[in-house]
Every structure is written in structure tokens, then in C-alpha cells.
Design a protein around this motif. Structure first.
Motif, PDB file in Angstrom:
ATOM      1  N   LEU A 141      -5.363  -1.874   5.238  1.00  0.00           N
ATOM      2  CA  LEU A 141      -4.070  -1.693   4.613  1.00  0.00           C
ATOM      3  C   LEU A 141      -3.122  -1.680   5.654  1.00  0.00           C
ATOM      4  CD1 LEU A 141      -4.917   0.797   1.691  1.00  0.00           C
ATOM      5  CD2 LEU A 141      -4.263  -1.600   1.323  1.00  0.00           C
ATOM      6  N   GLY A 142      -3.213  -1.124   6.395  1.00  0.00           N
ATOM      7  CA  GLY A 142      -2.495  -1.204   7.734  1.00  0.00           C
ATOM      8  C   GLY A 142      -0.922  -0.628   7.663  1.00  0.00           C
ATOM      9  N   GLY A 143      -0.803   0.314   6.673  1.00  0.00           N
ATOM     10  CA  GLY A 143       0.747   0.670   6.606  1.00  0.00           C
ATOM     11  C   GLY A 143       1.207   1.469   7.916  1.00  0.00           C
ATOM     12  N   LEU A 144       0.017   2.075   8.518  1.00  0.00           N
ATOM     13  CA  LEU A 144       0.689   2.919   9.619  1.00  0.00           C
ATOM     14  C   LEU A 144       0.435   2.351  11.056  1.00  0.00           C
ATOM     15  CD1 LEU A 144      -0.312   6.632   8.324  1.00  0.00           C
ATOM     16  CD2 LEU A 144       2.034   5.370   8.396  1.00  0.00           C
ATOM     17  N   TYR A 184     -10.683  -4.288  -5.021  1.00  0.00           N
ATOM     18  CA  TYR A 184      -9.318  -4.733  -5.206  1.00  0.00           C
ATOM     19  C   TYR A 184      -9.125  -5.908  -4.471  1.00  0.00           C
ATOM     20  CZ  TYR A 184      -7.956  -0.569  -7.837  1.00  0.00           C
ATOM     21  OH  TYR A 184      -7.887   0.365  -8.924  1.00  0.00           O
ATOM     22  N   ARG A 185      -8.342  -6.858  -4.577  1.00  0.00           N
ATOM     23  CA  ARG A 185      -7.888  -7.869  -3.780  1.00  0.00           C
ATOM     24  C   ARG A 185      -6.863  -7.288  -2.615  1.00  0.00           C
ATOM     25  NH1 ARG A 185      -7.612 -11.387  -8.921  1.00  0.00           N
ATOM     26  NH2 ARG A 185      -9.622 -12.163  -8.952  1.00  0.00           N
ATOM     27  N   LEU A 186      -6.727  -7.859  -1.558  1.00  0.00           N
ATOM     28  CA  LEU A 186      -6.028  -7.139  -0.529  1.00  0.00           C
ATOM     29  C   LEU A 186      -4.900  -8.212  -0.268  1.00  0.00           C
ATOM     30  CD1 LEU A 186      -8.494  -6.120   2.086  1.00  0.00           C
ATOM     31  CD2 LEU A 186      -7.030  -4.545   0.708  1.00  0.00           C
ATOM     32  N   LEU A 187      -3.643  -7.556  -0.024  1.00  0.00           N
ATOM     33  CA  LEU A 187      -2.268  -8.243   0.402  1.00  0.00           C
ATOM     34  C   LEU A 187      -2.622  -8.405   1.940  1.00  0.00           C
ATOM     35  CD1 LEU A 187       0.452  -6.256  -1.437  1.00  0.00           C
ATOM     36  CD2 LEU A 187      -0.194  -8.729  -1.805  1.00  0.00           C
ATOM     37  N   SER A 188      -1.856  -9.598   2.495  1.00  0.00           N
ATOM     38  CA  SER A 188      -1.898  -9.486   3.893  1.00  0.00           C
ATOM     39  C   SER A 188      -1.137  -8.190   4.440  1.00  0.00           C
ATOM     40  CB  SER A 188      -1.322 -10.697   4.400  1.00  0.00           C
ATOM     41  OG  SER A 188      -0.130 -10.890   3.856  1.00  0.00           O
ATOM     42  N   MET A 189      -1.352  -7.835   5.579  1.00  0.00           N
ATOM     43  CA  MET A 189      -0.679  -6.697   6.220  1.00  0.00           C
ATOM     44  C   MET A 189       0.740  -6.924   6.667  1.00  0.00           C
ATOM     45  SD  MET A 189      -3.740  -4.562   8.419  1.00  0.00           S
ATOM     46  CE  MET A 189      -5.406  -4.611   7.953  1.00  0.00           C
ATOM     47  N   HIS A 190       1.466  -5.985   6.676  1.00  0.00           N
ATOM     48  CA  HIS A 190       2.878  -6.423   7.176  1.00  0.00           C
ATOM     49  C   HIS A 190       2.874  -6.742   8.642  1.00  0.00           C
ATOM     50  CE1 HIS A 190       4.513  -5.132   3.447  1.00  0.00           C
ATOM     51  NE2 HIS A 190       3.776  -3.963   3.548  1.00  0.00           N
ATOM     52  N   ALA A 191       4.044  -7.722   8.842  1.00  0.00           N
ATOM     53  CA  ALA A 191       4.026  -8.277  10.140  1.00  0.00           C
ATOM     54  C   ALA A 191       5.531  -8.387  10.577  1.00  0.00           C
ATOM     55  CB  ALA A 191       3.167  -9.485  10.440  1.00  0.00           C
ATOM     56  N   HIS A 192       5.964  -8.262  11.791  1.00  0.00           N
ATOM     57  CA  HIS A 192       7.378  -8.354  12.035  1.00  0.00           C
ATOM     58  C   HIS A 192       7.984  -9.894  11.802  1.00  0.00           C
ATOM     59  CE1 HIS A 192       6.070 -10.316  15.684  1.00  0.00           C
ATOM     60  NE2 HIS A 192       7.337 -10.805  15.888  1.00  0.00           N
ATOM     61  N   ASP A 193       6.871 -10.753  11.713  1.00  0.00           N
ATOM     62  CA  ASP A 193       7.357 -12.239  11.356  1.00  0.00           C
ATOM     63  C   ASP A 193       6.858 -12.801   9.977  1.00  0.00           C
ATOM     64  OD1 ASP A 193       4.870 -12.126  12.248  1.00  0.00           O
ATOM     65  OD2 ASP A 193       5.237 -13.794  14.077  1.00  0.00           O
ATOM     66  N   ALA A 194       6.612 -11.798   9.186  1.00  0.00           N
ATOM     67  CA  ALA A 194       6.188 -12.225   7.858  1.00  0.00           C
ATOM     68  C   ALA A 194       6.695 -13.188   7.199  1.00  0.00           C
ATOM     69  CB  ALA A 194       6.000 -10.767   6.832  1.00  0.00           C
ATOM     70  N   CYS A 207      -7.456   8.058   7.699  1.00  0.00           N
ATOM     71  CA  CYS A 207      -6.880   6.834   7.311  1.00  0.00           C
ATOM     72  C   CYS A 207      -6.003   7.431   6.124  1.00  0.00           C
ATOM     73  CB  CYS A 207      -7.869   5.790   6.720  1.00  0.00           C
ATOM     74  SG  CYS A 207      -7.100   4.434   6.107  1.00  0.00           S
ATOM     75  N   LEU A 208      -4.708   7.528   6.492  1.00  0.00           N
ATOM     76  CA  LEU A 208      -4.017   8.023   5.337  1.00  0.00           C
ATOM     77  C   LEU A 208      -3.818   7.050   4.403  1.00  0.00           C
ATOM     78  CD1 LEU A 208      -3.519  10.504   7.123  1.00  0.00           C
ATOM     79  CD2 LEU A 208      -1.009  10.207   7.031  1.00  0.00           C
ATOM     80  N   CYS A 209      -3.513   5.739   4.714  1.00  0.00           N
ATOM     81  CA  CYS A 209      -3.467   4.655   3.827  1.00  0.00           C
ATOM     82  C   CYS A 209      -4.584   4.456   2.648  1.00  0.00           C
ATOM     83  CB  CYS A 209      -3.393   3.290   4.598  1.00  0.00           C
ATOM     84  SG  CYS A 209      -2.147   3.144   5.542  1.00  0.00           S
ATOM     85  N   ASN A 210      -5.614   4.457   2.985  1.00  0.00           N
ATOM     86  CA  ASN A 210      -6.646   4.440   2.028  1.00  0.00           C
ATOM     87  C   ASN A 210      -7.010   5.839   1.233  1.00  0.00           C
ATOM     88  OD1 ASN A 210      -8.429   2.058   1.589  1.00  0.00           O
ATOM     89  ND2 ASN A 210      -8.175   2.082   3.933  1.00  0.00           N
TER      90      ASN A 210
END
Ligand SMILES: Cc1cc2nc3c(=O)[nH]c(=O)nc-3n(C[C@H](O)[C@H](O)[C@H](O)COP(=O)(O)O)c2cc1C
Length: 480
Positions: free
Chosen positions: A375-378, A91-101, A416-419
């Protein structure tokens, strides 16, 4: 059992990632109870489903209604594959969340939430809720705004102290910028960091205000509930009070941590919820965690609760997002008494205890999974000793964790809960060597006694759960 549509006796628990998706929430709400979609990682599940071809066209039907211009076209161009993914294609990935996204990235999160709520609300007029984890701070405001654009009726949040959320809902309802204080490990006094979401950075909003959803905080007991009533930044409308028997993350035991021989946290008398203390707060509340039995519902209401919140029984029904093959395996194993539910104190990168299910066909969790964090959700924010701001996760590759100031011992035993959770709903990533991420299954202790409800069946619908809990298993009322 009659109740006002605003105070249904059953709330279907929000279950991430994707286990309580729009199909389940819609079914439960249509049956007159409160259906709840999980708000976790909806941007990733949206783009992965688009890559898988959007069977039935449901997502594209919802996308047509998204009001913010330009976003849908860009997402479809990047992710939609009409014929699905070629075999063994990652799958293609989205960029991970950041406080200044940048706003374009936040807009995709808003879109994911909009689609899920729009589909859950489609075709009926009953309320629908969304569940979010307070601790996953970065995507929450964009997710809430997307859910509100689709008319979400109730927001439920636990896993942290959602003190700033009620006020944020007020601001987002009038399309005003909202912000949250970010927790930063190692921050010094005066080093406050906030994440801000400004709807006007995404589009020139129409004047009309959005409905402000009711806000139910998920708490472990009356003291946190009472603090939120007094100190939250806006109106709290009710509570879900959750015991450590519930699936997913659990609150840690009160007092000094103690563990049994298997390393599971030991809970005591102080962790038992007293419904009279909850009732004294004067707001409606629902009791969650091992409550999925008709007699427990009657007892909860007799004790002053509006009803119960139930997760595990719904997680295995036909409308659940869990992959059908996993559901089949787990129900067969549970009926045969071959599942174990463990409260793992180490597995979750959040540090909260997390319920893990073991069953005979479980891909061996002790087989080393190469650590990958994509994925970096946590991930959480931290200041390194040289004051750099980093995002890190104790499940990421060890050298990266240590380079960001993490202690090697804090990375031990983390999963890795995200994956893993994404794989549980059939959206697991394919690795370069062809390996597919294995699923990771969470459930409450209720899975151990699911045989009482199954009575020989190995599949059932959300409606069957509701009828059983309401003591009317032989009566099939029409959709409300
Ligand atoms: C598969 C699964 C995933 C869950 N995920 C979440 C979640 O993402 N956020 C949350 O607040 N609660 C989560 N929960 C807890 C449920 O919302 C609910 O409170 C709980 O399941 C109720 O207890 P029960 O499992 O005994 O029915 C999850 C539960 C299950 C079974």
C-alpha cells in the motif's frame, strides 16, 4: 451548551484509516457538532468497497455527482464487482503514490475524497470536516481538491508542520496548481523537490471558484501554533491542541527522549498544554486527548477553548467504520478491565509515538507477519548515497529497506500500519496462502475508563456520546 454552528463545543476527531468515515461524520454533524472524515487512504478504501459490491449503493450514488469526466467509468470498470469478491480473492491494488504520479492516478485519489465528503454532507446543511496527516505528503493535494469539490467546510491537519497547506487551499479553491515541498532524507542544499497538483491536468475546470475551507492546524502546543499564525502560507482559522493521551499518533516528548521500563516515551511538564497561551493567540481552539468527559468540556470552555476534540469514544460507536466484531470484542474487554493501551515508540514507520491497544482476542502481534509493502502510504522519500531518489518504509521487507540505504536497526519493531489499519475497518488484504491481514487497533487512554460512559451498555450511537458530553444524556433532541 449553545455555540455558533461555526464553533461547536465538540469536534469528532478524524480517525484513519476509515474509522471516521462518512457515516460517523454525517451523524455527528447532523447532531450539531463538527463531524470529520479521515482523509487517509480514501482511494484504497473506495476501490476495496467497490470490489466488495458497494452494499446499499451509497458509493455509486456519490460517484454520479463527481464532476471530472471519465474517472468514474474507469474506476467502476476496473474495480466494481456487483456480486462482491469471490471468497479468498485478494483485493486489486492501486499503484502507490509517487511525486510524479500521472494525472489519471491522482484523479482516483481526488475521487476517493470526493465520495467520502459528499456522503458525509448528504441530507443536511451542517459543516463537515476532513482530517489529513501532513507527513503523508504525496496524496494530500489531490485529496484536498476532491474534498473541496464536494464542499468540505473545514480541513484539520497535524502530524507534521502544515505550513504550506493554507496557501495551497487558496490556490485549489480557484483551481490553480498547488505544490508542496517534499521532505527528502539525505537531500543536499539546493536539491529541493516539490509535488505539484494541477486541477487543469485533470479536466477543463469551470470558472466558478470552490469554497475555501477553514483550516485548523493540529498542534502539540502554543509555540507551533504561534509559528503557524506568523509563517503559514495563508490563513489559519483555528487550532486543535492535542495531548499525548490522544489515540493515533502522538507528538514525541519535548527535549531529549527518555523511555520507561516498557519502552514507552516519558512525557513531562513541558508537554502539558497551557490553554492561556493558546487563548492569547486570538483564534478558536479545541483541546484533544483524554478530554472526553462532560466536566472536561466545561473546564475547557472555562479556560478559553471553544470546546474539545474527541476520538476514542466515537471510534467504538455504531456509526464507526471499525468492524462491528472488533468493536464488540474491544468494548466487552474494556468494560471488564482487560485492555491495555501502550504508547509504542517503534511501531509506526513515521517515527512518531503511536498508541496501540492490546486485548485478549488480539491476534498475537508478536507472531511474525511476513513483511509485505503493497500500500505504501507511509513510505518516505530519501536520496541514496549514489543520489538515487527512492521511496522507502522501515516496515517493508528488510532487504528492500537496506538496499535503499536504511539501517537494519531502524526497521526493528516496526508494524505495517497501512495493512493493519485497513484490516481494522474490515478491508484487510487476503494473502496468497489464504491468510488475511490482522487488524491493528489504536485508541487513546480514554478506552481504559470507557466504563464510566458505558454504564453497562455494550453498544451505543454517536448521539449518545454527544448527549453525554453535553450533560444531557437523558434528553434526545431532534436532529438539527
Ligand atoms: C482510532 C483512532 C484513529 C485516529 N487517527 C487519527 C488520524 O488519522 N489523524 C489524526 O490527526 N488523528 C487521529 N486520531 C486522533 C483523534 O483525531 C483525536 O484527536 C483523539 O482521538 C482525541 O483524543 P481521545 O482519543 O482521548 O478522544 C485517531 C484517534 C483514534 C482513537
Amino acid at each position: 451548551m449553545d455555540a455558533s454552528p461555526d464553533l461547536p463545543p465538540i469536534i469528532q476527531g478524524g480517525m484513519g484509516v476509515g474509522v471516521s468515515g462518512w457515516r460517523l461524520a454525517r451523524s455527528v454533524s447532523r447532531a450539531g457538532q463538527l463531524g470529520v472524515v479521515s482523509g487517509t487512504a480514501l482511494d484504497t478504501t473506495l476501490v476495496r468497497r467497490l470490489e466488495d459490491g458497494d452494499e446499499g449503493g451509497h458509493l455509486r450514488r456519490a460517484l454520479e455527482h463527481f464532476p471530472i469526466p471519465g474517472v468514474v467509468e474507469q474506476v467502476l470498470r476496473r474495480f466494481f464487482r456487483p456480486d462482491g469478491r469471490p471468497p479468498a480473492t485478494p483485493y486489486r491494488l492501486l499503484s502507490m503514490h509517487a511525486h510524479d504520479a500521472p494525472p489519471e492516478r491522482q484523479a482516483i485519489t481526488t475521487l476517493g475524497a470526493f465520495v467520502e465528503v459528499w456522503l458525509a454532507k448528504h441530507g443536511h446543511a451542517r459543516p463537515v470536516g476532513m482530517n489529513l496527516l501532513t507527513k503523508l505528503q504525496l496524496p494530500n493535494l489531490a485529496t484536498l481538491y476532491g474534498a473541496m469539490l464536494a464542499g468540505v467546510d473545514v480541513v484539520l491537519m497535524g502530524a507534521g508542520i502544515p505550513r504550506e497547506i493554507p496557501g495551497a487551499l487558496d490556490r485549489l479553491a480557484s483551481h490553480e496548481p498547488a505544490s508542496l515541498t517534499l521532505e527528502v532524507a539525505g537531500a543536499r542544499d539546493g536539491d529541493e523537490l516539490r509535488t505539484t497538483f494541477d486541477p487543469r491536468a485533470l479536466w477543463s475546470v469551470p470558472g466558478a471558484a470552490l469554497g475555501r475551507p477553514r483550516f485548523y492546524a493540529i498542534v502539540g502546543g502554543a509555540s507551533l501554533a504561534s509559528m503557524l499564525v506568523r509563517k503559514a502560507s495563508g490563513r489559519v482559522d483555528g487550532f486543535v491542541v492535542e495531548s499525548p493521551l490522544a489515540g493515533g499518533h502522538n507528538a514525541p516528548p519535548r527535549g531529549a527522549p527518555r523511555f520507561d521500563a516498557l519502552g514507552e516515551p516519558i512525557y513531562g511538564a513541558r508537554d502539558v498544554v497551557d490553554p492561556t497561551e493558546m487563548a492569547a493567540l486570538g483564534l478558536p481552539f479545541w483541546i484533544a486527548g483524554g478530554e472526553s468527559h462532560p466536566e472536561r468540556l466545561v473546564a475547557a470552555r472555562a479556560a478559553g477553548a471553544a470546546g474539545i476534540q474527541v476520538g476514542t469514544l466515537f471510534a467504538y460507536c455504531d456509526e464507526s467504520g471499525m468492524s462491528p466484531e472488533l468493536r464488540r470484542q474491544l468494548l466487552a474487554a474494556a468494560a471488564a478491565g482487560e485492555v491495555a493501551v501502550r504508547t509504542d515508540a517503534r511501531a509506526s514507520p513515521t517515527g512518531y509515538p503511536f498508541k496501540l491497544v492490546r486485548w485478549p482476542d488480539d491476534p498475537d502481534p508478536t507472531a511474525a507477519r511476513p513483511r509485505v509493502c503493497d500500500l505504501g502510504g507511509l513510505r518516505s522519500l530519501s536520496r541514496t548515497p549514489d543520489r538515487r531518489l527512492v521511496q522507502r518504509c522501515p516496515s517493508e521487507p528488510l532487504d528492500a529497506w537496506v538496499a535503499k540505504g536504511g539501517l537494519p536497526e531502524d526497521a526493528l519493531g516496526r508494524r505495517c500500519l497501512c495493512n493493519g489499519l485497513t484490516a481494522t475497518v474490515g478491508l484487510g488484504q487476503v494473502r496468497r496462502d489464504g491468510r488475511v491481514e490482522p487488524p491493528l487497533v489504536t485508541s487513546g487512554d480514554a478506552l481504559l475508563s470507557i466504563g464510566d460512559f458505558l454504564r453497562g451498555r455494550l453498544r451505543y450511537g454517536a448521539r449518545d456520546v454527544i448527549d453525554w458530553l453535553l450533560g444531557r444524556q437523558d434528553v434526545h433532541a431532534k436532529d438539527a
